[in-house]
Design a protein around this motif. Structure first.
Motif, short mmCIF file in Angstrom:
data_model
loop_
_atom_site.label_atom_id
_atom_site.label_comp_id
_atom_site.label_asym_id
_atom_site.label_seq_id
_atom_site.Cartn_x
_atom_site.Cartn_y
_atom_site.Cartn_z
N TRP A 142 0.87 -1.17 0.00
CA TRP A 142 0.00 0.00 0.00
C TRP A 142 0.91 1.22 0.00
N LEU A 143 0.72 2.09 -1.00
CA LEU A 143 1.60 3.24 -1.18
C LEU A 143 0.89 4.54 -0.85
N VAL A 144 1.60 5.40 -0.14
CA VAL A 144 1.17 6.78 0.04
C VAL A 144 2.18 7.62 -0.73
N VAL A 145 1.68 8.45 -1.64
CA VAL A 145 2.55 9.14 -2.59
C VAL A 145 2.21 10.62 -2.64
N ARG A 146 3.26 11.43 -2.77
CA ARG A 146 3.07 12.87 -2.99
C ARG A 146 4.08 13.32 -4.05
N LEU A 147 3.56 13.87 -5.14
CA LEU A 147 4.44 14.41 -6.17
C LEU A 147 5.06 15.71 -5.66
N GLU A 148 6.38 15.80 -5.74
CA GLU A 148 7.07 17.00 -5.27
C GLU A 148 7.36 17.97 -6.41
N SER A 149 7.91 17.46 -7.52
CA SER A 149 8.21 18.34 -8.65
C SER A 149 8.38 17.53 -9.91
N VAL A 150 8.27 18.23 -11.05
CA VAL A 150 8.45 17.62 -12.36
C VAL A 150 9.54 18.38 -13.09
N ARG A 151 10.48 17.64 -13.64
CA ARG A 151 11.53 18.23 -14.46
C ARG A 151 11.27 17.84 -15.91
N SER A 152 10.73 18.77 -16.65
CA SER A 152 10.36 18.49 -18.03
C SER A 152 11.61 18.42 -18.91
#
Length: 262
Positions: free
Chosen positions: A218-228
């Motif tokens: 079971w995963l708890v996830v938070r996106l921090e940033s995206v490097r395009s």
């Protein structure tokens, strides 16, 4: 080291396919006796040999300047930790190499890069655009546990501001991200499990996601940033090299398909 001669074609030859990169003249490879072919295949050496042979044939006509050759020799010596003439001589002896062989190895990366630039760079941007979603990189926080109730509890504690994600990941996460306090990346988006990659792709930076089940976790996830990813010189070189590597693999496949075991 003296300047490397071009690879010999050998007395008995097998042609490469006509499906070559633009501007490349036909090349021929030495035929491999059936018994040697079988022995190389058995020991996992056949495909690497064919691959290097295809590469050598493709770049045989690529030239380098004296200065570039000297720089290549210096880089080759540094990579092999050869700090003296005596060390170079011993390395050649222990690896069964001639000076010409060693110079070929030294100049090989530069020759490949030049060949890629000449024959594949015109397709590099198209390749980049087709692969951009795979090349974008993300940084995200991850916490994984096997217990669904625990995952829900930890998610709520983070969502309600009762606890810090990093502290909970360091204390509870059961994956390698525990050692980084839950932080993963920067990594290519599609390096993650497909379900996780899709979740991250549709997330906003800073968005905490409810627990997601993947296999036993079971995963708890938070996106921090995206490097395009962007198409610059380095990316263009990378895409051209990928195209070249694919072409080499295709040529090797054709050589294998053409072989008729005794």
């Amino acid at each position: 080291m003296t300047h490397a001669p071009q690879p010999s074609s050998g007395a008995s030859v097998a042609s490469l396919s006509a499906n070559r990169d633009p501007g490349s003249s036909p090349v021929r490879l030495p035929a491999i006796p059936a018994e040697l072919w079988q022995a190389l295949a058995r020991h996992g050496l056949l495909v690497p040999l064919l691959r290097q042979s295809v590469i050598a044939a493709a770049i045989a006509d690529v030239s380098v300047s004296e200065q570039e050759s000297a720089e290549s020799r210096q880089a080759w010596g540094a990579a092999n930790r050869l700090g003296s003439t005596e060390a170079v001589i011993q390395h050649l002896k222990s690896h069964g190499l001639s000076e010409a062989d060693a110079l070929w190895q030294a100049e090989l990366p530069r020759r490949i890069n030049r060949h890629c630039a000449e024959h594949f760079s015109h397709r590099a941007e198209q390749r980049f655009l087709a692969r951009k979603n795979q090349l974008d990189q993300v940084i995200y926080s991850l916490l994984r546990v096997e217990d669904a109730a625990l995952a829900r509890e930890l998610y709520l504690r983070i969502a309600e501001g009762e606890a810090d994600f990093a502290e909970l990941a360091a204390g509870y996460s059961q994956g390698p991200e525990r050692s980084t306090r839950g932080v993963v990346g920067p990594v290519p988006l599609l390096q993650a499990h497909p379900a996780l990659a899709e979740l991250l792709r549709t997330s906003r930076p800073g968005q905490l996601q409810a627990p997601l089940r993947i296999e036993q976790w079971w995963l708890v996830v938070r996106l921090e940033s995206v490097r395009s990813a962007s198409f610059d010189t380095d990316m263009g070189n990378r895409m051209a090299r990928e195209l070249f590597d694919e072409w080499v693999d295709e040529e090797v496949g054709l050589l294998l398909a053409a072989h008729r075991p005794a």
